[in-house]
Design an enzyme around this catalytic site. Sequence first.
Site, PDB file in Angstrom:
ATOM      1  N   LYS A 178       0.840  -1.204   0.000  1.00  0.00           N
ATOM      2  CA  LYS A 178       0.000   0.000   0.000  1.00  0.00           C
ATOM      3  C   LYS A 178       0.871   1.248   0.000  1.00  0.00           C
ATOM      4  CE  LYS A 178      -3.890  -2.310   2.106  1.00  0.00           C
ATOM      5  NZ  LYS A 178      -4.514  -2.815   3.315  1.00  0.00           N
TER       6      LYS A 178
ATOM      7  N   GLN B  85      -5.086  -1.547   9.408  1.00  0.00           N
ATOM      8  CA  GLN B  85      -4.946  -2.882   8.825  1.00  0.00           C
ATOM      9  C   GLN B  85      -5.611  -3.927   9.734  1.00  0.00           C
ATOM     10  OE1 GLN B  85      -3.485  -3.501   5.722  1.00  0.00           O
ATOM     11  NE2 GLN B  85      -4.304  -5.565   6.036  1.00  0.00           N
TER      12      GLN B  85
ATOM     13  N   ASP C 239     -11.478   2.750   3.850  1.00  0.00           N
ATOM     14  CA  ASP C 239     -11.848   1.337   3.794  1.00  0.00           C
ATOM     15  C   ASP C 239     -13.368   1.181   3.699  1.00  0.00           C
ATOM     16  OD1 ASP C 239     -10.165  -0.758   3.573  1.00  0.00           O
ATOM     17  OD2 ASP C 239      -9.811  -1.053   5.720  1.00  0.00           O
TER      18      ASP C 239
END
Length: 294
Positions: A54, A98, A121
């Site tokens: 990422k 994460q 997200d």
Amino acid sequence: MAARIIDGKIIAADLRARVADEVARVKREHGLTPGLAVVLVGHDPASEVYVRTKAKQTEAAGMASFEHKLPAETSLSDLLSVIARLNADPAVHGILVQLPLPKGLDSQKVIDAIDPAKDVDGLNPVNAGRLATGLPALTPCTPLGCIILAKTVHASLEGMNAVIIGRSNLVGRPLVQLLLNENATVTISHSRTRDLPKVCKQADLLLAAVGKPEMVKADWIKPGATVIDVGINRIASTDGKGKLVGDVDYQGALSVAGAITPVPGGVGQMTVACLLVNTLRAACAIKGIAAPGV
Ligand code: NDP
């Protein structure tokens, strides 16, 4: 005839290039450098690889990347303080924690704490609710990627019978909304669905997000259907290194489906590319400028 292979690698590279062009434009025209902060708690090896990827792709797209690595024993209140700082930081437009978090940390409390405007997200209930009610929202990256892949085969998904296997907040549920927005007719199936093979066989567009290696067999697939395989499962291999397979029996499906995504090289490639899209969109929305052209 063998199915057309939907090459996620090429499609994701093209999307990343378009994001980079738009990042360059918003920098030039508005002095805006979109910034993504990724928070990693603990040392899960797979998560460490994802976070590295990422960061690399964020920088390659011309955006700012901020990494926050915290020890596995971080307390919830310390993690929430980090989120609060990132919520307030004007250089940060996207925040990604994460998952999974180490045992003992309540991920829902952490997701709830992320400013919905920076929730790249798309897991905060505000964004999930906005998506469910048809309002503009930051949307989970993997389902976004699935729609983009399906639309490389079908210019329009309108009227198609779409069947999703899996109802997680991360994949299955947001897929329902995104497919409805595309005017598909949507069925969502799960572990309690009766006669899953028969349900799947109705699908013009079959999306599998289960986490069970090669569960979907060739004879579950309608001839000519488009198959999007979200699953990423590591199984034993003869060389002892293990290999990745999807939720669909890929070799079997090749002779029945009209088009199919491979694993690896399909949906997985799109997830990070869509994260970049979401960060760019979030940055433009926060700055109050028009949504980008990607
Ligand atoms: P979850 O475990 O959260 O959800 C799995 C879903 O599958 C559940 O809804 C479950 O049903 C359903 N299910 C389980 N067993 C069966 C069965 N035998 N028949 C029908 N349905 C079943 O998984 P995720 O949604 O997070 O992930 C799914 C897969 O996608 C995993 O392999 C994951 O690694 C992969 N993934 C890939 C990503 C990518 O970037 N390509 C990103 C995210 C996930 P129920 O609700 O009834 O329990």
